[in-house]
Design a protein around this motif. Structure first.
Motif, PDB file in Angstrom:
ATOM      1  N   ALA A  71       0.841  -1.202   0.000  1.00  0.00           N
ATOM      2  CA  ALA A  71       0.000   0.000   0.000  1.00  0.00           C
ATOM      3  C   ALA A  71       0.874   1.249   0.000  1.00  0.00           C
ATOM      4  CB  ALA A  71      -0.908  -0.010   1.226  1.00  0.00           C
ATOM      5  N   LEU A  72       1.995   1.169   0.743  1.00  0.00           N
ATOM      6  CA  LEU A  72       2.908   2.302   0.833  1.00  0.00           C
ATOM      7  C   LEU A  72       3.536   2.610  -0.529  1.00  0.00           C
ATOM      8  CD1 LEU A  72       3.900   4.087   3.106  1.00  0.00           C
ATOM      9  CD2 LEU A  72       5.818   2.534   3.418  1.00  0.00           C
ATOM     10  N   VAL A  73       3.992   1.543  -1.197  1.00  0.00           N
ATOM     11  CA  VAL A  73       4.566   1.731  -2.537  1.00  0.00           C
ATOM     12  C   VAL A  73       3.519   2.351  -3.446  1.00  0.00           C
ATOM     13  CG1 VAL A  73       5.467   0.552  -4.578  1.00  0.00           C
ATOM     14  CG2 VAL A  73       6.208  -0.168  -2.306  1.00  0.00           C
ATOM     15  N   ALA A  74       2.291   1.821  -3.369  1.00  0.00           N
ATOM     16  CA  ALA A  74       1.229   2.327  -4.240  1.00  0.00           C
ATOM     17  C   ALA A  74       0.982   3.803  -3.962  1.00  0.00           C
ATOM     18  CB  ALA A  74      -0.048   1.520  -4.019  1.00  0.00           C
ATOM     19  N   ARG A  75       0.945   4.173  -2.676  1.00  0.00           N
ATOM     20  CA  ARG A  75       0.673   5.576  -2.336  1.00  0.00           C
ATOM     21  C   ARG A  75       1.794   6.485  -2.817  1.00  0.00           C
ATOM     22  NH1 ARG A  75      -1.672   3.988   2.473  1.00  0.00           N
ATOM     23  NH2 ARG A  75       0.266   4.257   3.613  1.00  0.00           N
ATOM     24  N   SER A  76       3.056   6.090  -2.531  1.00  0.00           N
ATOM     25  CA  SER A  76       4.182   6.950  -2.913  1.00  0.00           C
ATOM     26  C   SER A  76       4.297   7.083  -4.423  1.00  0.00           C
ATOM     27  CB  SER A  76       5.489   6.390  -2.350  1.00  0.00           C
ATOM     28  OG  SER A  76       5.625   6.787  -1.008  1.00  0.00           O
ATOM     29  N   VAL A  77       4.189   5.937  -5.104  1.00  0.00           N
ATOM     30  CA  VAL A  77       4.286   5.985  -6.560  1.00  0.00           C
ATOM     31  C   VAL A  77       3.115   6.775  -7.126  1.00  0.00           C
ATOM     32  CG1 VAL A  77       4.241   4.589  -8.665  1.00  0.00           C
ATOM     33  CG2 VAL A  77       5.652   3.888  -6.734  1.00  0.00           C
ATOM     34  N   ALA A 227       6.930  18.261   2.944  1.00  0.00           N
ATOM     35  CA  ALA A 227       5.541  18.511   2.547  1.00  0.00           C
ATOM     36  C   ALA A 227       4.637  17.369   2.975  1.00  0.00           C
ATOM     37  CB  ALA A 227       5.456  18.718   1.042  1.00  0.00           C
ATOM     38  N   VAL A 228       5.083  16.119   2.727  1.00  0.00           N
ATOM     39  CA  VAL A 228       4.200  14.997   3.059  1.00  0.00           C
ATOM     40  C   VAL A 228       4.000  14.894   4.559  1.00  0.00           C
ATOM     41  CG1 VAL A 228       4.538  13.615   0.997  1.00  0.00           C
ATOM     42  CG2 VAL A 228       6.162  13.406   2.864  1.00  0.00           C
ATOM     43  N   SER A 229       5.015  15.211   5.374  1.00  0.00           N
ATOM     44  CA  SER A 229       4.814  15.084   6.813  1.00  0.00           C
ATOM     45  C   SER A 229       3.912  16.191   7.322  1.00  0.00           C
ATOM     46  CB  SER A 229       6.151  15.058   7.555  1.00  0.00           C
ATOM     47  OG  SER A 229       6.792  16.301   7.431  1.00  0.00           O
ATOM     48  N   ASP A 234       0.845   9.523   4.363  1.00  0.00           N
ATOM     49  CA  ASP A 234       1.754   8.410   4.627  1.00  0.00           C
ATOM     50  C   ASP A 234       2.528   8.051   3.377  1.00  0.00           C
ATOM     51  OD1 ASP A 234       1.631   7.830   7.225  1.00  0.00           O
ATOM     52  OD2 ASP A 234      -0.034   6.400   7.053  1.00  0.00           O
ATOM     53  N   SER A 235       3.766   8.476   3.303  1.00  0.00           N
ATOM     54  CA  SER A 235       4.594   8.088   2.164  1.00  0.00           C
ATOM     55  C   SER A 235       5.764   7.281   2.721  1.00  0.00           C
ATOM     56  CB  SER A 235       5.097   9.322   1.440  1.00  0.00           C
ATOM     57  OG  SER A 235       6.156   9.890   2.173  1.00  0.00           O
ATOM     58  N   PHE A 236       6.653   6.890   1.844  1.00  0.00           N
ATOM     59  CA  PHE A 236       7.845   6.165   2.272  1.00  0.00           C
ATOM     60  C   PHE A 236       8.594   6.930   3.352  1.00  0.00           C
ATOM     61  CE2 PHE A 236       8.057   3.080  -1.181  1.00  0.00           C
ATOM     62  CZ  PHE A 236       8.612   2.033  -0.487  1.00  0.00           C
TER      63      PHE A 236
END
Lengths: 537, 360
Positions: A71-77, A227-229, A234-236
């Motif tokens: 799920a994490l890979v999917a979200r980040s990508v 930015a993501v934090s 939730d990214s890598f």
């Protein structure tokens, strides 16, 4: 009429040898050792990360094969792809409008639209959330207490798009200016409309520039932490940070880091592929003629509105927000002593980093320019590794290294400087190398032939001639390091706050006033290199 | 320098078996060279023949794979010996001059003088090259010719035994080039320094040097005085490189080589030979003589002080003849041609070029 035996032409020296930027023979031992030390330092974080993972391979394997990871890979990508596409969607029309049309104030728009480049993602995210977020400036202005939350994917997407699209805009603009207008004129002459010409003639020629810019954006987004934090997406990088903070699960942070580095290498590989095809598209030299400018006519207003909209979100909004909150902070309970000490810390750490990176860059640059060969190019490539490593990964690797190998260095400023040097050494090497390429090796030969030793020539000729480049390299590292966030958060000694961490923690706790003045200072500092760049153009 | 090695005293430079390869490319391939003290020698050859590499080997910027170099009797490169460039007492003038851009004119000279530098010495060196007026000028403010003279002054400042000049005149425009050739050779002779310069321009080599060494493929094809190299080239390649030449095949009978244009002394050549004749040695007349052969003017190019005629001989073979600008010849003129001047005879097999000349 003179006929030469076949071997005569075969016996000619290759042009590369005749150009002779390189000195013959092997480099002096001292230089080789210095190069090895620098390369070793650059590779250390990644190497140690691999050691850590190898040491607990089964746990790392389990961490990677958790459902959560997919799920994490999917979200980040997914975020990376979304930002990259939207950056292209903004940058390509903006580039075309500012280069090829009669848009009013073309040049001014070109400068304004490139400016968001200097805004670090976390300041941009802070500006957006403090303006459009639930407790923000817009809510104040509208007199409502609650606005729909912008956090999560939409906020991260918006913030990263607004502050990364210049990475596409700049190469596309440059490429548009280099295109041979005669090709377009030929197509127009065949009866095609301007829109058809753009689609069938211009766009294919822009593809390499768009690709190169898009990959820069992708690398930026993939390794972004600020930015993501702030947007709580939730990214890598944020997952690595959370796993690291939950200190019982550091193996999983290491495993995720390795996966992130792998993704970065994929992007880098794509980038190197896009570069190798670039030459195919370059127009022939000598076409210096002014390109034809397309009259916008009734599209003038919408085109201007488009540029205005982009500029107002990516530049006017952040600056206005910073000024607004600065005003609030002067009235409010902001601790200016704290900001002062954060600024001093930022200056000190970045200053040391700049000097160290400059010193490290010299042997690498001298080896790669003057002593070409497998050894030198190996050293040079290793020092570029920082380019592919997200700050948080370097920081995490050095946490392992600090807690397991050099306890006495853990939690010292030295460790943070080390991380920064690894991250920003490529900038310094690039600039120093370019300045050394300008110094003809025959000037050094001439100095040798009038009786000076090699080290004397280095001191009296080479270093003075590359001094300005070295200074520029140090300045670039300084200005980049002062904005760095994740490594500073993780590796800074306890209680060591910089402007960047100050902004991040104040925003994280909703204390928008506290972040405003540090952010303004950082923006002012970041604007300097862009200004210098435009002046030198 | 001497082709035969009969010079008295020690040579300024002696190279034996010098070799240098870059990967599989042999840049210098077994080069022998001797340069007499106080003389000016030219290394001339087409680009890529190894002449610049030879210069860099002499200066010490490159290490040879094999061979020895001595300067004034002292071995500077040999087995177990490699004197670094700063201890060779060999100055270099680079093609792009390579002046120090961070120093002014006087600074460039003072740098070369090192510890001995003082205002007077700097002025003295600059006076030698006629630049004592512009000592405080920045290097980038100088014209090409001035930069060249600063480079020469800088090379001469430490009083070297030998000065090497790499294509010294190639960056100058034509009118300046000729003046500087004279100027530079005057300065070199005044200081008495031994000079070796590299050029691809045969005219420059012939007009400036005492000795010309013609290089090809990393070796010296011929070495001798300008007159020797021009009028008695050792082979057809040298002959063609060093100027325009007509090559006619012939046979030796009773000590004379007979070809379509007549006969010339054959020297010690026997059998099938090539007769090499410069166009200016082919004389044209309206009058027939005992030795002349008939020809027809095919075309004429006029250059002012001379003219180049293309002449068709009885066999259909076309040869060139260079004549003074006057009298005027016209295409279609019937003329009589004789060999009038030096001609060289080489064994037809000696050039390793089996096919006949492509001039036909």
């Amino acid at each position: 009429m003179r006929r030469l035996a076949p071997s005569r032409s075969a016996g000619r020296l290759p042009a590369a040898l005749l150009a002779r930027n390189s000195l013959p023979g092997t480099a002096p031992v001292g230089l080789r050792i210095a190069g090895l030390l620098v390369a070793g330092a650059a590779i250390l974080p990644l190497a140690y990360l691999v050691i850590v993972i190898a040491g607990s391979a089964s746990e790392a394997w389990d961490a990677i094969w958790r459902d959560r990871t997919a799920a994490l890979v999917a979200r980040s990508v997914g975020l990376t792809a979304a930002v990259t596409l939207s950056a292209i969607a903004i940058a390509v029309p903006a580039a075309w409008l500012t280069v090829r049309t009669d848009l009013p104030f073309r040049r001014a728009w070109a400068a304004v639209l490139a400016l968001p480049l200097v805004i670090p993602s976390y300041i941009g995210a802070y500006a957006i959330i403090s303006a459009l977020g639930p407790r923000g400036f817009a809510a104040d202005l509208l007199g409502v207490t609650e606005l729909p939350s912008i956090s999560g994917f939409p906020g991260a997407w918006l913030a990263l798009t607004l502050f990364t699209y210049p990475y596409v805009l700049l190469p596309v603009r440059a490429s548009l200016r280099r295109l041979d207008p005669q090709i377009e004129e030929a197509a127009l002459g065949m009866g095609r409309t301007p829109v058809e010409v753009f689609r069938t003639v211009v766009l294919p020629q822009l593809r390499p520039a768009i690709g190169a810019g898009a990959l820069l954006v992708a690398m930026y987004v993939m390794s972004d932490f600020g930015a993501v934090s702030i947007m709580r997406f939730d990214s890598f990088t944020t997952s690595i940070y959370t796993s690291y903070q939950a200190s019982f699960d550091r193996t999983s942070a290491a495993a995720l880091s390795a996966l992130l580095v792998a993704l970065m290498f994929v992007i880098l590989w794509l980038e190197s592929r896009s570069r190798s095809t670039e030459a195919l598209y370059r127009s022939t030299p000598g076409s210096q003629r002014q390109a034809l400018r397309i009259p916008l006519k009734r599209w003038r207003v919408p085109a201007t509105a488009f540029c205005g909209l982009v500029a107002s979100f990516s530049l006017v909004l952040p600056v206005a927000v910073l000024v607004y909150w600065s005003g609030q902070s002067v009235a409010g309970d902001v601790d200016f002593g704290e900001i002062g000490s954060a600024a001093a810390n930022s200056l000190l750490a970045s200053g040391i980093c700049a000097v160290v990176a400059g010193i490290c860059a010299v042997p690498v640059a001298v080896l790669s320019v003057r002593y070409k060969g497998r050894f030198s190019s190996g050293i040079e490539r290793l020092t570029y590794i920082g380019h592919a490593l997200p700050g948080i990964v370097v920081a995490l690797a050095l946490v392992f290294f600090g807690t397991r190998v050099v306890i006495e260095l853990y939690q010292t400023l030295g460790m943070l400087i080390f991380a920064w040097v690894v991250l920003f050494l490529p900038l310094a090497v690039g600039v120093v190398r370019a300045s050394l390429l300008q110094v003809s090796p025959r000037i050094e030969d001439a100095a040798r032939s009038v009786g000076r030793t090699r080290s004397n020539v280095m001191r009296t000729v080479t270093v003075p001639l590359m001094a300005s480049g070295l200074l520029a390299g140090c300045a670039l590292v300084f200005l980049t390091a002062i904005k760095e966030l994740p490594a500073t958060l993780i590796l800074g000694p306890t209680g060591f706050e910089t402007l960047a961490t100050e902004i991040w923690s104040a925003t994280g706790s909703g204390f928008f006033e506290g972040a405003a003045i540090p952010a303004l200072i950082l923006l002012a500092v970041s604007a300097v290199p862009l200004y210098l760049l435009t002046v030198s153009e | 320098m001497s082709a035969t090695g009969q010079n008295s005293g020690v040579s300024a430079i002696t190279c034996t078996g010098l070799a240098k390869s870059y990967g599989r490319v042999k840049a210098v391939d077994g080069l022998d060279l001797e340069v007499e003290r106080g003389s000016i020698a030219a290394l001339v050859g087409p680009s890529g023949c190894g002449k610049t590499t030879t210069l860099r080997l002499l200066a010490g910027f490159e290490r040879p794979d094999a061979g020895t170099i001595s300067a004034n009797g002292r071995v500077i490169v040999g087995v177990g010996t490699f004197v670094p460039p700063e201890h060779r007492r060999i100055g270099v003038v680079f093609q792009d001059y390579a002046l120090f851009p961070h120093l002014d004119v006087a600074g460039n000279i003072a740098y070369a003088l090192g510890r001995k530098a003082d205002k007077e010495r700097v002025a003295e060196v600059l006076r030698l090259v006629g630049l004592d007026e512009i000592t405080d000028r920045q290097v980038h403010e100088l014209s090409g010719g001035q930069q060249q003279r600063v480079a020469l002054a800088r090379a001469l400042a430490p009083s070297p035994d030998v000065v090497l000049l790499d294509e010294p005149f190639s960056n100058l425009d034509a009118s300046l080039r000729d003046r500087l050739r004279q100027e530079v050779s005057r300065i070199l002779r005044e200081t008495g320094v031994t000079a070796i310069f590299v050029t691809h321009d045969q005219e420059e080599a012939l007009s400036v040097a005492d000795t010309v060494a013609v290089m090809s493929e990393g070796r010296i094809e011929q070495i001798g005085s300008p007159e020797e190299v021009y009028s008695r080239p050792s082979n057809r390649w040298v002959a063609e490189f060093i100027g325009e030449i007509e090559v006619l095949s012939g046979q030796v009978r009773e000590g004379r080589a007979e070809c379509e244009l007549g006969s010339v002394p054959a020297g010690d050549a026997v059998g099938d030979v090539d007769v090499l004749i410069r166009p200016e040695s082919i004389a044209v007349s309206v009058q027939a003589s005992r030795r002349s052969v008939p020809a027809e003017v095919v075309s004429r190019r006029f250059f002012g002080h001379d003219q180049l005629l293309a002449l068709r001989l009885g066999s259909g073979r076309v040869v060139r003849s260079r004549q003074l600008g006057f009298p005027t010849w016209h295409a279609g003129d019937r003329v009589h041609v004789t060999i009038d001047g030096p001609a060289d005879v080489t064994s037809a097999a000696s050039n390793g070029e089996a096919a006949p000349s492509s001039v036909n």
